[in-house]
Write a protein that holds these residues in place. Structure first.
Motif, PDB file in Angstrom:
ATOM      1  N   CYS A  93      42.311 -15.534  25.700  1.00 52.61           N
ATOM      2  CA  CYS A  93      41.147 -14.761  26.122  1.00 52.61           C
ATOM      3  C   CYS A  93      40.060 -14.720  25.065  1.00 52.61           C
ATOM      4  O   CYS A  93      39.388 -13.703  24.851  1.00 52.61           O
ATOM      5  CB  CYS A  93      41.531 -13.333  26.510  1.00 52.61           C
TER       6      CYS A  93
ATOM      7  N   PRO B 164      37.644  -8.931  34.793  1.00 53.47           N
ATOM      8  CA  PRO B 164      38.871  -8.151  34.920  1.00 53.47           C
ATOM      9  C   PRO B 164      40.058  -9.003  35.395  1.00 53.47           C
ATOM     10  O   PRO B 164      41.180  -8.813  34.917  1.00 53.47           O
ATOM     11  CB  PRO B 164      38.518  -7.100  35.979  1.00 53.47           C
ATOM     12  N   SER B 165      39.796  -9.980  36.295  1.00 54.57           N
ATOM     13  CA  SER B 165      40.908 -10.761  36.837  1.00 54.57           C
ATOM     14  C   SER B 165      41.582 -11.611  35.755  1.00 54.57           C
ATOM     15  O   SER B 165      42.763 -11.930  35.843  1.00 54.57           O
ATOM     16  CB  SER B 165      40.407 -11.656  37.968  1.00 54.57           C
ATOM     17  N   MET B 166      40.810 -12.009  34.730  1.00 42.56           N
ATOM     18  CA  MET B 166      41.408 -12.804  33.654  1.00 42.56           C
ATOM     19  C   MET B 166      41.802 -11.915  32.485  1.00 42.56           C
ATOM     20  O   MET B 166      42.173 -12.398  31.423  1.00 42.56           O
ATOM     21  CB  MET B 166      40.422 -13.871  33.164  1.00 42.56           C
ATOM     22  N   ASN B 167      41.643 -10.600  32.702  1.00 39.61           N
ATOM     23  CA  ASN B 167      41.934  -9.650  31.642  1.00 39.61           C
ATOM     24  C   ASN B 167      41.035  -9.888  30.420  1.00 39.61           C
ATOM     25  O   ASN B 167      41.453  -9.707  29.288  1.00 39.61           O
ATOM     26  CB  ASN B 167      43.414  -9.733  31.242  1.00 39.61           C
ATOM     27  N   PHE B 168      39.841 -10.324  30.696  1.00 38.86           N
ATOM     28  CA  PHE B 168      38.889 -10.645  29.633  1.00 38.86           C
ATOM     29  C   PHE B 168      37.895  -9.505  29.528  1.00 38.86           C
ATOM     30  O   PHE B 168      37.151  -9.219  30.457  1.00 38.86           O
ATOM     31  CB  PHE B 168      38.190 -11.967  29.980  1.00 38.86           C
ATOM     32  N   ARG B 169      37.934  -8.805  28.389  1.00 38.83           N
ATOM     33  CA  ARG B 169      37.008  -7.688  28.200  1.00 38.83           C
ATOM     34  C   ARG B 169      35.618  -8.230  27.890  1.00 38.83           C
ATOM     35  O   ARG B 169      35.490  -9.283  27.274  1.00 38.83           O
ATOM     36  CB  ARG B 169      37.472  -6.828  27.021  1.00 38.83           C
TER      37      ARG B 169
END
Lengths: 173, 332
Positions: B154, B185-190
């Protein structure tokens, strides 16, 4: 007898008032031009340091100016915001000729005001400053003329009004 | 951003005569309209869908200039007055660069007589031609490259977008900025703090300092600032995690980019070019690529329409990560 007295007083009052109004136009004009001079100074400062676009500028400066001058500025600003597509000179001319009615500005003043619209906004900052300075110079001259006229005429008309009323009353007796 | 009615907002900036003609354009052409051209004593022209057309008085497109509307000095002056909000002096600095940006992010290019002083443009006057470029913000175009520019941990990778003119470089950059700033959000990327140095006001299309395009919630924009100074300013002042600029290439740019790398800031930028060889041969950018500064290089073309992703290269070892398969279609 008392009716005669009341009528005489009324006549003197009226003619004094007339003289007072006439003399007041001279004083008004001087005040107005003085106000305009400081308005022009504000205009220049806003252009140089704020680079504020004309519609916002006119509104801002208009709100801080004398009512008669502010009216012209605010009216122009509203017309500009409508974006009908006319150029600035046309819009300015329209609002000056509309709003200048009933104010103490004379024809010379109106001429100079109109010439302000010819160049306002259409060139770069440097030219704008030169242009506004020129207009200020012209109004300064008008201011001096206005003061001379005021000194000459204001008192004259005031006295003339009163004396005219007195003369009428004496003749009627 | 209400972009669907962006032509209506643009129409307000045209002089009444031109406005009425543009209003009559067929609706399907309005959707692809890219440029409106006003040249003094020449017919009014529009450009859209890759071709240019004359327009007759009823708004019909034609290939000949018969019955077209001829532009006069008055049209140009009125349009310019409206575009500059009746205040040329307030757009003076922009005019020196040859264009002004108006509300909605549209851009008006200007030509005329140039006054030079000390080898620099002092002012422009006697305007003779205008090119009104319609800005179209394409939200979502960046999502297709995301898998390549964000790694499995990420982390965002330094990215260079390479494309010939008018192939959607800036549009892609803008959308990448928006996505990075928003987070995924789907890639858990802030979302990351993004600093944008918008030298030509094309990314954010700022109008009176306010960006007209959506660049996300964590984005700080330095409008019309030179890249070299802007990058340093942003690092000092806004603690960005990613810096975005477009069209790098000057000597000073490389120095600031190195500075940014040292500060641990990631970079996304664009450059004009066609192929890997092409950019390697460019002096400053070529060196940056050789040094392996850019971990991902994205090539764009208009083979399958504007903004086609031609290939993606891993900049550290120059190997292909993605290549457009349908390669035999010729761009006409």
């Amino acid at each position: 007898m008392s009716i005669k007295l009341i009528l005489s007083i009324a006549i003197i009052c009226c003619s004094s008032l007339l003289g007072f109004i006439l003399s007041n136009t001279y004083i008004e004009r001087t005040k107005l031009i003085k106000g305009l001079l400081s308005t022009l100074q504000m205009l220049e400062t806003e252009i140089v340091y704020g680079a504020t676009p004309i519609p916002i500028l006119l509104k801002k400066v208009g709100n801080k100016s004398k009512k008669e001058i502010g009216d012209i500025f605010l009216y122009t600003s509203n017309l500009l915001n409508e974006k009908q597509g006319e150029n600035f000179e046309k819009i300015w001319n329209d609002s000056v000729s509309k709003k200048v009615e009933g104010t103490a500005f004379n024809n010379d003043d109106v001429e100079i005001l109109l010439s302000l619209g010819k160049n306002l906004g259409i060139s770069n900052c440097e030219d704008q400053v030169k242009h506004i300075k020129l207009i200020r110079e012209e109004f300064k001259r008008q201011y001096e003329i206005s003061i001379i006229e005021q000194n000459k005429n204001a008192k004259l008309y005031k006295n003339l009004g009163f004396l005219l009323g007195l003369a009428i009353v004496i003749i009627l007796y | 951003m209400k972009k669907e009615n962006n032509l209506t907002s643009l129409e307000l900036y045209l002089c009444p005569n031109v406005r009425s003609i543009i209003k009559k354009l067929p609706n399907n052409f309005k959707l692809v309209l890219e440029e409106i051209r006003l040249r003094i004593n020449k017919p009014l022209m529009v450009f859209g869908g890759g071709k240019d057309y004359f327009i007759d008085l009823d708004g019909k497109l034609s290939l000949t200039s018969v019955n077209s509307y001829y532009i006069n000095k008055d049209n140009i002056e009125k349009t310019l007055q409206l575009a500059s909000n009746y205040s040329i002096y307030s757009v003076e600095e922009e005019l020196k660069n040859g264009y002004i940006t108006i509300q909605g992010g549209h851009r008006i290019g200007v030509v005329g007589k140039v006054l030079i002083e000390n080898r620099k443009v002092r002012a422009l006057k006697n305007f003779s031609g205008l090119n009104i470029r319609i800005s179209r913000e394409k939200i979502g175009v960046g999502s297709s490259v995301l898998p390549y520019i964000i790694n499995s941990k990420c982390e965002f990778l330094n990215t260079l977008i390479v494309s010939p003119p008018q192939c959607g470089k800036t549009t892609l950059l803008r959308d990448i900025i928006r996505i990075l700033s928003n987070g995924i959000p789907s890639m858990n990327f802030r979302g990351l703090k993004v600093g944008v140095v918008d030298e030509r006001s094309e990314i954010g299309a700022c109008f009176q300092g306010i960006p007209q395009n959506d660049l996300g919630p964590r984005t700080d924009i330095l409008d019309s600032c030179t890249k070299a100074e802007g990058i340093i300013m942003l690092i000092r002042s806004m603690s960005p995690q990613v810096i975005a600029t477009d069209e790098i290439g000057r000597q000073e740019d490389s120095a600031s980019i190195e500075e940014a790398m040292m500060a641990g800031v990631k970079l996304v930028t664009t450059v004009h070019g066609k192929s890997l060889e092409d950019i390697l041969s460019k002096r400053n950018v070529g060196q940056l690529v050789k040094d392996g500064i850019f971990e991902r290089i994205i090539f764009l073309s208009n083979n399958n329409g504007v903004g086609t992703i031609q290939s993606v290269i891993d900049g550290t070892n120059l190997s292909y990560l993605y290549k457009l398969k349908n390669h035999n279609r010729l761009a006409i």
